[in-house]
Design an enzyme around this catalytic site. Structure first.
Site, PDB file in Angstrom:
ATOM      1  N   HIS A  59      41.574  -1.728  -5.905  1.00  0.00           N
ATOM      2  CA  HIS A  59      42.152  -2.951  -5.440  1.00  0.00           C
ATOM      3  C   HIS A  59      43.078  -3.328  -6.391  1.00  0.00           C
ATOM      4  O   HIS A  59      42.903  -3.942  -7.658  1.00  0.00           O
ATOM      5  CB  HIS A  59      41.042  -3.806  -5.393  1.00  0.00           C
ATOM      6  CG  HIS A  59      41.165  -5.149  -4.802  1.00  0.00           C
ATOM      7  ND1 HIS A  59      40.593  -5.504  -3.703  1.00  0.00           N
ATOM      8  CD2 HIS A  59      42.150  -6.060  -4.886  1.00  0.00           C
ATOM      9  CE1 HIS A  59      41.063  -6.706  -3.196  1.00  0.00           C
ATOM     10  NE2 HIS A  59      42.016  -7.166  -4.161  1.00  0.00           N
ATOM     11  N   HIS A  61      47.366  -5.495  -6.065  1.00  0.00           N
ATOM     12  CA  HIS A  61      48.391  -5.765  -5.193  1.00  0.00           C
ATOM     13  C   HIS A  61      49.582  -5.250  -5.839  1.00  0.00           C
ATOM     14  O   HIS A  61      50.499  -6.008  -6.753  1.00  0.00           O
ATOM     15  CB  HIS A  61      48.317  -7.179  -5.171  1.00  0.00           C
ATOM     16  CG  HIS A  61      47.145  -7.763  -4.556  1.00  0.00           C
ATOM     17  ND1 HIS A  61      47.279  -8.208  -3.253  1.00  0.00           N
ATOM     18  CD2 HIS A  61      45.864  -7.883  -4.890  1.00  0.00           C
ATOM     19  CE1 HIS A  61      45.947  -8.444  -2.781  1.00  0.00           C
ATOM     20  NE2 HIS A  61      45.020  -8.283  -4.029  1.00  0.00           N
ATOM     21  N   GLN A 154      47.557 -11.914   3.846  1.00  0.00           N
ATOM     22  CA  GLN A 154      47.443 -13.007   2.625  1.00  0.00           C
ATOM     23  C   GLN A 154      47.024 -14.454   3.140  1.00  0.00           C
ATOM     24  O   GLN A 154      46.281 -15.108   2.688  1.00  0.00           O
ATOM     25  CB  GLN A 154      48.795 -13.183   1.806  1.00  0.00           C
ATOM     26  CG  GLN A 154      48.640 -14.070   0.649  1.00  0.00           C
ATOM     27  CD  GLN A 154      47.781 -14.076  -0.444  1.00  0.00           C
ATOM     28  OE1 GLN A 154      48.266 -13.056  -1.172  1.00  0.00           O
ATOM     29  NE2 GLN A 154      46.853 -14.562  -0.612  1.00  0.00           N
ATOM     30  N   HIS A 212      39.341  -8.685   1.674  1.00  0.00           N
ATOM     31  CA  HIS A 212      39.050  -9.676   0.709  1.00  0.00           C
ATOM     32  C   HIS A 212      38.025 -10.811   1.435  1.00  0.00           C
ATOM     33  O   HIS A 212      38.399 -11.269   2.353  1.00  0.00           O
ATOM     34  CB  HIS A 212      40.325 -10.508   0.413  1.00  0.00           C
ATOM     35  CG  HIS A 212      41.366  -9.955  -0.380  1.00  0.00           C
ATOM     36  ND1 HIS A 212      41.948  -8.742   0.029  1.00  0.00           N
ATOM     37  CD2 HIS A 212      41.597 -10.236  -1.500  1.00  0.00           C
ATOM     38  CE1 HIS A 212      42.840  -8.445  -1.016  1.00  0.00           C
ATOM     39  NE2 HIS A 212      42.799  -9.446  -2.132  1.00  0.00           N
ATOM     40  N   GLU A 215      36.230 -14.983  -1.136  1.00  0.00           N
ATOM     41  CA  GLU A 215      36.697 -15.188  -2.682  1.00  0.00           C
ATOM     42  C   GLU A 215      36.928 -16.657  -2.870  1.00  0.00           C
ATOM     43  O   GLU A 215      37.915 -17.023  -3.257  1.00  0.00           O
ATOM     44  CB  GLU A 215      38.130 -14.330  -2.697  1.00  0.00           C
ATOM     45  CG  GLU A 215      38.464 -14.377  -4.133  1.00  0.00           C
ATOM     46  CD  GLU A 215      40.221 -13.613  -4.037  1.00  0.00           C
ATOM     47  OE1 GLU A 215      40.540 -13.179  -3.188  1.00  0.00           O
ATOM     48  OE2 GLU A 215      40.415 -13.689  -5.427  1.00  0.00           O
ATOM     49  N   ASP A 311      43.230  -5.459  -9.538  1.00  0.00           N
ATOM     50  CA  ASP A 311      43.895  -6.882  -8.757  1.00  0.00           C
ATOM     51  C   ASP A 311      45.205  -7.248  -9.003  1.00  0.00           C
ATOM     52  O   ASP A 311      46.125  -7.086  -8.218  1.00  0.00           O
ATOM     53  CB  ASP A 311      42.769  -8.122  -8.854  1.00  0.00           C
ATOM     54  CG  ASP A 311      42.720  -8.955  -7.555  1.00  0.00           C
ATOM     55  OD1 ASP A 311      43.495  -8.597  -6.619  1.00  0.00           O
ATOM     56  OD2 ASP A 311      42.228  -9.840  -7.509  1.00  0.00           O
TER      57      ASP A 311
HETATM   58 FE   FE2 Z   1      43.009  -8.988  -4.166  1.00  0.00          FE
END
Ligand code: FE2
Length: 423
Positions: A59, A61, A154, A212, A215, A311
């Protein structure tokens, strides 16, 4: 043989470490035996060093890496300021600039033993810059790393104009995995609808899911249960991953353990992201202050497959990091208080074979028939990898050497320092 690794401490999946030589022909491991004497194009003397399957970052980005400070610094350090900065920065990006930053971060990861990366690509822009850039990199860098791309909304799917169309656009372009962010939708109902959309798209296209999920520190964020229900009903099992799941930290124990039971029954994976979770969560807490990670230790003990991601690497949410999955595992070990002997090994497993299950990889590991994606650590055991964070002396991808690192040498008053007791 093309390559033989001599005198290795071999770790294959959850099997005990054993001493052996490893023979590689083409892109495959063909033998793992003691005393392989076959002719080889290259002999790598391991001298008792640990050899495992490649590290795996489940995971990250990559469309945001190395963007820290380019728009402005995140002064508060919060998730929300990071999202505001990202929103302002996003339209100024180009495909080439995204690729240049991502390529650098990928090389950092490869040099430190990572051979597989699952990256999220923000789909919330009309041009699909992230998806375009990462698809090009997936192809251009396939000789050094395997990349899976998650279509990641997002801002949301249901609460955002055009959210569904942008998800479909990214998937049509060739994203590999369906993502989501149900806790970011405006209402509980929109969040549930977004989960249905994600599962419908994945089922229709035959793709995996990585969402996701929850979170947030809010104990009322309960979309993991919605994912579990859909995973169970649709028999999608290990094709599905819930990432982050940090609200689970704050659930009451009765609910948390009931939920864990259903996660096991569904077969769904969980991914923890220690760097971002620890730094971003519980920002509104005074003291006692929550640790911000999901219940890694308890999930593993209950039988759930838990993986791990880096991440962020120097992005608007986390200004540090160098793409080091061993550091991520070490952080998890400490924050989740996993210092038992087996628990330390579990932390290594999360960045290797557990992440392989998470990503649905076949032929992963160090056994005959496995793809020869291997790492030689300058340490003898899983525990010493976590303790020392050693150099990866050799990194192989499909039987080809793709990275080498010379271990550092320290001396004190003229004497060599060795960090392994008794050696
Ligand atoms: Fe993430």
């Amino acid at each position: 043989m093309d390559i033989v690794l001599k005198n290795a401490n071999v770790v294959h999946l959850d099997e005990a470490v054993r001493k052996a030589d490893i023979a590689i022909k083409g892109d495959r491991v063909v033998a793992v035996e003691t005393n392989i004497d076959a002719e080889a194009g290259q002999i790598i003397e391991c001298g008792g060093r640990l050899v495992s399957g490649s590290l795996i970052d489940a995971h990250v980005h990559l469309d945001a890496v190395l963007a820290a400070g380019l728009e402005r610094d995140n002064q508060s350090g919060t998730l929300h300021e990071g999202i505001d900065i990202w929103t302002d920065f996003k339209p100024k990006r180009t495909v080439e600039a995204i690729k240049e930053r991502a390529r650098r971060a990928i090389d950092w990861e490869v040099a430190q033993g990572t051979g597989f990366i699952r990256t999220h690509a923000d789909v919330c822009d009309a041009e699909q810059l992230s998806t375009q850039a990462l698809i090009e990199l997936r192809d251009e860098l396939k000789d050094r790393v395997d990349i899976q791309i998650v279509a990641f909304p997002q801002v949301g799917i249901k609460s955002y104009p055009g959210g569904e169309a942008q998800m479909r656009a990214s998937l049509d372009m060739g994203a590999d995995v369906v993502g989501g962010i149900p806790h970011n939708e405006v209402t509980r109902e929109a969040g549930v609808e977004s989960v249905m959309f994600i599962f419908d798209e994945a089922e229709k296209r035959g793709l995996m899911i990585d969402v996701h999920c929850d979170e947030v520190d809010d104990s009322h964020a309960r979309f993991v249960e919605v994912m579990v229900e859909q995973t169970f009903k649709r028999c999608m099992g290990a094709q599905v991953t819930a990432s982050h799941c940090v609200a689970m930290h704050s659930y009451n124990n009765a609910y948390a353990y009931r939920l864990m039971g259903w996660i096991i029954r569904s077969g769904m994976n969980v991914t923890a992201n220690p760097f971002d979770n620890i730094i971003l969560q519980a920002r509104e807490d005074t003291y006692p202050k929550r640790r911000g990670m999901t219940r890694v230790k308890e999930l593993l003990a209950a039988g759930v497959n838990v993986g791990m991601g880096h991440d962020s690497i120097m992005d608007p949410w986390y200004p540090l990091g160098r793409g080091d999955m061993v550091e991520a595992a070490s952080l998890t070990l400490h924050v989740c208080q996993m210092s038992g002997v087996e628990e330390i090994d579990n932390c290594f497993d999360m960045i290797t074979w557990r992440n392989a299950l998470n990503l649905g990889l076949e032929n992963y590991g160090v056994a005959p028939g496995c793809q020869a994606d291997l790492v030689v650590f300058d340490a003898a055991s899983k525990a010493d990898v976590l303790r020392i964070n050693p150099a990866c002396t050799h990194v192989l991808k499909r039987g080809k050497l793709v990275a080498e690192t010379k271990p550092a040498e320290s001396t004190v008053m003229g004497g060599a320092v060795n960090f392994t007791p008794g050696s």
